[in-house]
Design a protein around this motif. Structure first.
Motif, mmCIF file in Angstrom:
data_model
loop_
_atom_site.group_PDB
_atom_site.id
_atom_site.type_symbol
_atom_site.label_atom_id
_atom_site.label_comp_id
_atom_site.label_asym_id
_atom_site.label_seq_id
_atom_site.Cartn_x
_atom_site.Cartn_y
_atom_site.Cartn_z
ATOM 1 N N MET A 81 0.862 -1.128 -0.046
ATOM 2 C CA MET A 81 -0.054 0.159 0.044
ATOM 3 C C MET A 81 1.002 1.220 -0.194
ATOM 4 O O MET A 81 1.785 1.377 0.790
ATOM 5 N N TYR A 82 0.507 2.167 -0.701
ATOM 6 C CA TYR A 82 1.516 3.337 -1.053
ATOM 7 C C TYR A 82 0.700 4.600 -0.622
ATOM 8 O O TYR A 82 -0.212 4.731 -0.994
ATOM 9 N N PHE A 83 1.265 5.222 0.251
ATOM 10 C CA PHE A 83 0.546 6.446 0.873
ATOM 11 C C PHE A 83 1.303 7.786 0.582
ATOM 12 O O PHE A 83 2.567 7.875 0.651
ATOM 13 N N CYS A 84 0.450 8.658 0.109
ATOM 14 C CA CYS A 84 0.921 9.877 -0.178
ATOM 15 C C CYS A 84 0.480 10.815 1.178
ATOM 16 O O CYS A 84 -0.351 10.534 1.766
ATOM 17 N N ALA A 85 1.498 11.813 1.532
ATOM 18 C CA ALA A 85 1.237 12.682 2.589
ATOM 19 C C ALA A 85 1.618 14.168 2.139
ATOM 20 O O ALA A 85 2.510 14.270 1.414
ATOM 21 N N SER A 86 1.133 15.195 2.892
ATOM 22 C CA SER A 86 1.663 16.422 2.673
ATOM 23 C C SER A 86 1.600 17.204 4.012
ATOM 24 O O SER A 86 0.802 16.765 4.929
ATOM 25 N N SER A 87 2.403 17.988 4.249
ATOM 26 C CA SER A 87 2.547 19.063 5.412
ATOM 27 C C SER A 87 2.648 20.387 5.018
ATOM 28 O O SER A 87 2.941 20.519 4.066
ATOM 29 N N GLY A 88 2.294 21.294 6.009
ATOM 30 C CA GLY A 88 2.551 22.831 5.702
ATOM 31 C C GLY A 88 4.151 23.001 5.903
ATOM 32 O O GLY A 88 4.853 21.885 6.251
ATOM 33 N N PHE A 139 -2.509 12.099 5.487
ATOM 34 C CA PHE A 139 -2.091 11.307 4.614
ATOM 35 C C PHE A 139 -3.149 10.966 3.883
ATOM 36 O O PHE A 139 -4.476 11.146 4.309
ATOM 37 N N GLY A 140 -3.131 10.591 2.354
ATOM 38 C CA GLY A 140 -4.002 9.957 1.771
ATOM 39 C C GLY A 140 -4.632 8.679 1.905
ATOM 40 O O GLY A 140 -4.224 8.049 2.958
ATOM 41 N N PRO A 141 -5.812 8.125 1.150
ATOM 42 C CA PRO A 141 -6.263 6.709 1.740
ATOM 43 C C PRO A 141 -5.360 5.656 1.071
ATOM 44 O O PRO A 141 -5.399 4.605 1.393
ATOM 45 N N GLY A 142 -4.510 6.028 0.207
ATOM 46 C CA GLY A 142 -3.658 5.061 -0.119
ATOM 47 C C GLY A 142 -3.772 4.224 -1.476
ATOM 48 O O GLY A 142 -4.960 4.493 -1.916
#
Lengths: 115, 117
Positions: free
Chosen positions: B89-96, B108-111
């Motif tokens: 499962m590959y998760f994308c994430a982002s932050s400020g 995190f995204g749902p994957g």
């Protein structure tokens, strides 16, 4: 190197009882600590974080966590668990002043709250 | 509430094929990440990306992997020649971003579940 340990694969608790999910960490210097929760077929949802200041931090859905520097622990707690709290919980650590904001996760603890 | 989205939710590919996993981070975030979780194992960091370049990458992120922000909204992970062990499962994430960037929690995204056959 940074690492996180969650010693319990699963925690079972009756609804209404207190819930504790354990986490210990290892990092050079001071840590940033995070808790995430994962529901089935969903991504990781942020619950709370410790950056600095008060050792007791409060987060979403009534959860809180206590930072203990001497024991290098950051246990997640909820005074009264709900059936809807049943999920997979992840503790994560980030080293201060490290480039890239890499999070290192523990192996996760499955929480089962029984009615 | 703003969310990280990922497409597709499930990708099946044959060994040796190229795959591109897509992510739309939260719009005002400036740091982007990819993590993966092999079934039954820990969530592992792959790469972080800021200001159009890689900030940090793990030993997993070898020459078969690349990331790109092709426009103002998408963030992609490409695996050039998939192996069986890339199934995860590959998760994308982002932050400020801002002073002391590490203070910002990652969303995190749902994957995307990648299955390599």
């Amino acid at each position: 190197a940074q690492s996180v340990a969650q010693p319990e694969d699963q925690v079972n608790v009756a609804e209404g009882n207190p819930l504790t999910v354990k986490c210990t960490y290892s990092v050079s210097g001071n840590p940033y600590l995070f808790w995430y929760v994962q529901y089935p077929n969903r991504g990781l949802q942020f619950l709370l974080k410790y950056i600095t200041g008060d050792n007791l931090v409060k987060g979403s859905y009534g959860f809180e966590a206590e930072f203990n520097k001497s024991q290098t622990s950051f246990h997640l707690k909820k005074p009264s668990a709900l059936v809807s709290d049943s999920a997979l919980y992840f503790c994560a650590v980030r080293q201060l002043k490290a480039a890239g904001n890499k999070l290192t996760f523990g192996g996760g603890t499955r929480v089962l709250v029984k009615p | 509430e703003p969310e990280v989205t990922q497409t597709p939710s499930h990708q099946v590919t044959q060994m040796g094929q190229e795959v591109i996993l897509r992510c739309v981070p939260i719009s005002n975030h400036l740091y982007f990440y990819w993590y993966r979780q092999i079934l039954g194992q820990k969530v592992e960091f792959l790469v972080s990306f800021y200001n159009n370049e890689i900030s940090e990458k793990s030993e997993i992120f070898d020459d078969q992997f690349s990331v790109e922000r092709p426009d103002g909204s998408n963030f992609t992970l490409k695996i050039r020649s998939t192996k069986l062990e890339d199934s995860a499962m590959y998760f994308c994430a982002s932050s400020g971003a801002g002073p002391e960037d590490g203070r910002w929690e990652q969303y995190f995204g749902p994957g995307t579940r990648l299955t390599v056959t």
